[in-house]
Each structure stands twice: as structure tokens, then as C-alpha cells.
Motif scaffolding. Sequence first.
Motif, mmCIF file in Angstrom:
data_model
loop_
_atom_site.group_PDB
_atom_site.id
_atom_site.type_symbol
_atom_site.label_atom_id
_atom_site.label_comp_id
_atom_site.label_asym_id
_atom_site.label_seq_id
_atom_site.Cartn_x
_atom_site.Cartn_y
_atom_site.Cartn_z
ATOM 1 N N SER A 157 22.866 16.319 56.278
ATOM 2 C CA SER A 157 22.905 16.861 54.890
ATOM 3 C C SER A 157 23.180 18.287 53.880
ATOM 4 O O SER A 157 23.021 18.308 52.254
ATOM 5 N N VAL A 168 22.633 6.008 58.041
ATOM 6 C CA VAL A 168 23.563 6.909 57.009
ATOM 7 C C VAL A 168 24.765 5.616 57.079
ATOM 8 O O VAL A 168 24.286 4.352 57.397
ATOM 9 N N ARG A 210 27.984 8.913 54.359
ATOM 10 C CA ARG A 210 26.857 9.301 53.166
ATOM 11 C C ARG A 210 25.428 8.950 53.802
ATOM 12 O O ARG A 210 25.352 7.777 54.520
ATOM 13 N N LEU A 211 24.890 10.130 53.486
ATOM 14 C CA LEU A 211 22.943 9.877 53.804
ATOM 15 C C LEU A 211 22.346 9.013 52.705
ATOM 16 O O LEU A 211 23.086 10.089 51.668
ATOM 17 N N GLU A 227 20.307 8.927 49.720
ATOM 18 C CA GLU A 227 19.414 9.907 48.882
ATOM 19 C C GLU A 227 18.806 10.512 50.033
ATOM 20 O O GLU A 227 17.952 11.279 49.605
ATOM 21 N N ALA A 272 18.720 12.030 52.386
ATOM 22 C CA ALA A 272 19.658 13.738 52.718
ATOM 23 C C ALA A 272 18.257 14.740 52.110
ATOM 24 O O ALA A 272 18.570 15.611 52.869
ATOM 25 N N GLU A 273 16.947 13.930 51.924
ATOM 26 C CA GLU A 273 16.596 15.019 51.510
ATOM 27 C C GLU A 273 15.240 15.449 52.314
ATOM 28 O O GLU A 273 15.397 16.527 52.646
ATOM 29 N N ALA A 279 17.383 17.899 55.252
ATOM 30 C CA ALA A 279 17.349 19.176 54.610
ATOM 31 C C ALA A 279 16.028 19.639 55.105
ATOM 32 O O ALA A 279 16.244 20.807 55.145
#
Length: 651
Positions: free
Chosen positions: A92, A124, A140-141, A143, A146-147, A150
Motif C-alpha cells: 500500500s 493484486v 498494483r493494488l 484502489e 489499497a485503501e 493502508a
Amino acid sequence: MARPGFRVQDDPEACAEICRRLDGLPLAIELAAARLRMLTPRQIADRLDDRFRLLTSGSRTVLPRQQTLRAVVDWSWDLLDEDERDVLRRLSVFAGGCDLPAAEAVCGPVALEALGSLVDRSLVVAAPPGESADGGMRYRLLETVAEYAAERLDEAGQRAEAERAHLTYFRELARVTDPLLHGPGQLAAIHLLEREYENLRTALRHAVALRDEQEALCLALSLVWYWQMRDLRIEARNWCREVMALGPDPFTEPVRRAAPVWRRCTDAPPPMTGEVLLEARRGIHLAHLACMDTELDAWQTPRAQQKLQIIAETYEPGLPQNCRLPGLLWFFAVMLTGDMDRLRLVMEASIRTCRETPGFEWELASGLQMRANFLANRTDWAGDAARDADESLEIYRSLGDAWGTAEALSARAETHERRGAYALAAADYEAAIAHAEHLGAHGQTAVLSARLGNALLEAGEAERGERLLREVIAERGDSISEAMPAARLFLAVWLGLTSRVPEAREQLRRLRQDFRIAHFIVFDAFILGAEAWLYAVEERHAECLDLIRKALERAADPRSQVIAPHMRSVYLTIGAGALACLEGGHRAGDAARCLGAADGLLPPGHVAARQERENRERAERRARAVLGDRAYETAYAEGGGLSPEEATALV
């Protein structure tokens, strides 16, 4: 239906943003649609930064894990083992994705196996490299993931460790890639930095937030040349300012003289010590100075002018650090203080140091190209400028530096222009553009295209030249572009020459409105002169003289005299044309004297452009018509004995 009568067409942009930011996940989009009962699509899109709180109103008839967005991701998270969770959390911190080496640096040796599992579970996304990449997969994650990751990273107390690992990795990536921007690997290096640019910016944010001056200095200095090549001057200015604030100002009184620094400040990873650290601090301030055209007003204050003087006094000519970036930007501080005698000495000393120092080939090419640009301002120096440009071009080509090759060709083109060889100049500009386009250097291409357009106008290729200038203006729009001021000024002059004065005035108006550089004394002189000349074209002689007086005042500045040594002569000629028509011809004698002074002020061998030739012919014709040939020749001879200040006083 969440809202009867709702149509996507009512706000397609907001609907598209919702789908994009929710990564096209059907359940997430369904949860967002449920919010249409109380929110517009734009309101939903604007609140997606807090998506887990927003998307909580799913159907009560579905399974509990499908009723909220958080429940969906929680369910996927619960299926992961600890290594997979650890890797997902750490991923993240990346911005714009990452490749496998970066993932392993931040997530540890388990990254390879964990990534495979996370890709299989659709947490992913693995994407093949683009055409400019080196062949590695990119990860990449989504979105939403990713949130969520994090939040989990914060819960685990691992953010500081992960962000430090991210910062270290991308600082090193920038540091070792920077030297590759000067040779045959230039294009691949540009593509690498472009691909990782969001990560590099994120790393800089981490360094600044941590107030880690050493890391921030190393990373920012490693990006200075990339910022220049990609015309990212606003970005460069803002980052330099952030990094400058982390340490002491190296340019305060009393002046601390710089000692020789033979290595680049970024040749080794931090920490820096001693004179290398001092030079790194000086370097970031010089890089900020190079962006001054983006905030020119800030450099007009007495305090800023004092700083320029201190910068100029800090270095002695010929120091090795002033032969390479960012130290070579010291040149601009010397120029801006108006010490033009010292300026040429500075360039000669730097070139001498480069010739005497093994491994300074790129630095020598850069120094020669800068000196060629400087010397090309005068016809009587154009021969020296051509030799410098040719040598610079030869070195850049041997190094495989396409950017430098384009700059050297441009410098040689300027020497051709100064000699009136416009077809040769156009050929060199076209060759330079080919190199810039190969690199995808849009800013450099635009500057070269503007110069080419003007050369074509002077060479008689009016249609193509005007079209090029208009294309530069249209393509660059309202951006803070180095090309735009030149393109607008060149076009304004051409429009005035071809009886399109209203449009010419509009170009100058936009130039003053949109570009702070219009207030820099040299460029202000150019614009004032063009505005005065347009009044002369319209036979508005009193208004012409009002502006030409201001233009002459700025043309007397030492910086104007070096950058455009023919400027005062040109403006005296414009003033002479107006004087010859004022007061029923009673000022015609002064007009002839101004012409005599103007001709005497021209650099030896000066080749006049079309605008200058037409001004000169019109002013002399009008003065002779009033005075007669004998009286004209007498007054003209008197003008040849006047000083520049005495001639200016006549206007």
C-alpha cells in the motif's frame, strides 16, 4: 432501482469516475448505486476517499459479507496467511504500482511467493510491461484494496518501517539512474524515471515529512536533470523549496567561499559530510534559482537580489562543481547580477577546468554549448560561437547524448541566424527537433519549433513559419512553457510586418498576462519595443515614443546589452521614425541624429532582420524627405559622435 428515472447520461463524468475508482468491481458499484437515493453521482465520487464508510447500504437479502464494501474485503483478508497479509499491507505504500525488485525491497524475500497468491486471488493486478519497459511484470493494488491495506498497515504499526524502505529504494533508483541521462542509455533512463515517477514523488514526500534533509537532498538532486529534460519546472521549484526548508540557507552573510568539490554530491548514498554536504545545500538552492521564471516577482525583492549577489560571490571561476549540474547554474546568478565582464571569465574558466580534468567530457560539451549560446548574441563573436557549438556537438554525439546533441545543434543554429544564414539555421533546428522528438522531450521540441518558425519566416518560408508558431501556441495552451513567450513574440512581430496589427497586439497582451517572465527586465524590453513598434506601424507616433523611452531604459541594463547587444540601436531607430513625423517635421534633425547613433551602436558585422531593415529604411526615408539629403547627412554624422545616453535623451 436506487433512484427512479436516474440516467448515466445526466452526469457521465461522475459515473465514469465512480466505476474507475471502484476498479469496476460489480458489488462495489452496486453499493455505490444504492447511495443514489440520497446523493448525486458527483457527491458519491467526491466521497470515495472514505469508501468503506460510504458504501454500507447493500441489500439485506444477500449474504452478510456482501452487504458492505468493508465486509467484502474483510472476507478476502481472512482467507490470507500471515505472509500474504504482510506483503499486501506493505504494497500500500507504493504509488502507481511497482516491479518485483521494488516489492522485494519493501516487502521482503517472501514477496515473490506472496505476490503470486495475491494475484490469483485478484487482490493484486499483474500487468505486462509496456513498450518502453525492461521486460518485468508490474504489480498494483486496486484502489479499494489499497485503501484497506493502508488501514491494516497502520493497525500493524508497520508504516514507518515500510515507508523508510520505500524511500531508500527509490532514492537509490534515482541516484544511480541520474548519470545514465547523459549517455547512450538516456532514453531507457527517462522511461524508467517516468514509470516510477509517482513512487519518486511519494519517496520525496516521505523524506520531507520525516524532515530527513540528507535523504531529501540526495533524491531531489538526483532528479534535477530529469525535471529539466521533462520541462517540469513548477514541480522542480516546489520540491526544491520543500527541501531547502529542511536545512540552513548556505547563501547568507557573511559569504562562505566554496572549496573545490570534485565528486558529485550524489555519487554515494547518504549521509553526506563536510564540503559535500555544504555543496548539496548550495546545489538545491541553485536548482531553485533555475526555476525563477516561474515566480519572477519573488526574485525582484531587495532580499532576493542580495541573495543573488551572495551566490555570485560564493564561488570562484573554474571550480569543478560549477562544471556540472546543479553547480553550473551559478552562471545564471552571475548573469542576473549584471556583472557581464565576469560572466565570460566564468565560462572560460569552467571550460578550462573541463579540458584539464579526465572524465569531464559531458561537462565540457555542456560548457561549450552554453558559451556558444552566449557568444551567438553578437555577430562579431559568431565565429567563436560556431566553433564552440561544433565541438560541443561532436562530444555529445560521441557520448550518445541525444538531448545534448539537440542543444548543440540549436546553439549552432543561433550562430547561423546571427550571420543571416537562415536556411542553415532552419536545417539545424530541424535536426535538433528530430533528436528531441526521439526522446519525447515535448518542452524542448516546442522551444526548438518556435525558433525554427522564426528562422523560416526570415528565410522566406512565411506560410510554414507562421504555421509552426501557431502550432506551438495552440499545443502548449496556457501552460507555463519556456516556448510560449518566444513563440508569441515571434508571431506578434510577423503579424505586425504583415499588417495584422490587432492580432499582433493580442499576442503581446497574452504574453504579458500569462507569463511572469514578461516582467524580467530583458524580456520586458523586448515586449515594450514590440508594442512601441506596433504604434509606429499605425502612425501613432506620440504613443510610440512614450513606450520606446521605457524600452530604451531597460535596453541600457547590462543584462540586456549582453543578451541582445543590438537592442538599443533597434529602439533608437524606431524612435527616429516617430521623431521624423512629429511636430510637422521639426524633430527630423533629431531623428537623423538618432539614426547615426543607432548605426554606431551596432555590433560589428551585425546582420539586420526584416523588421530592423524595414524600420531603418522607413525612418531614413522620412527624415530625408523633411531635411533634404545635405542636412540629413550632417545631422546623421553628428549622431555618430553621440554616446548612447546622449542619443537616448533625444528621444
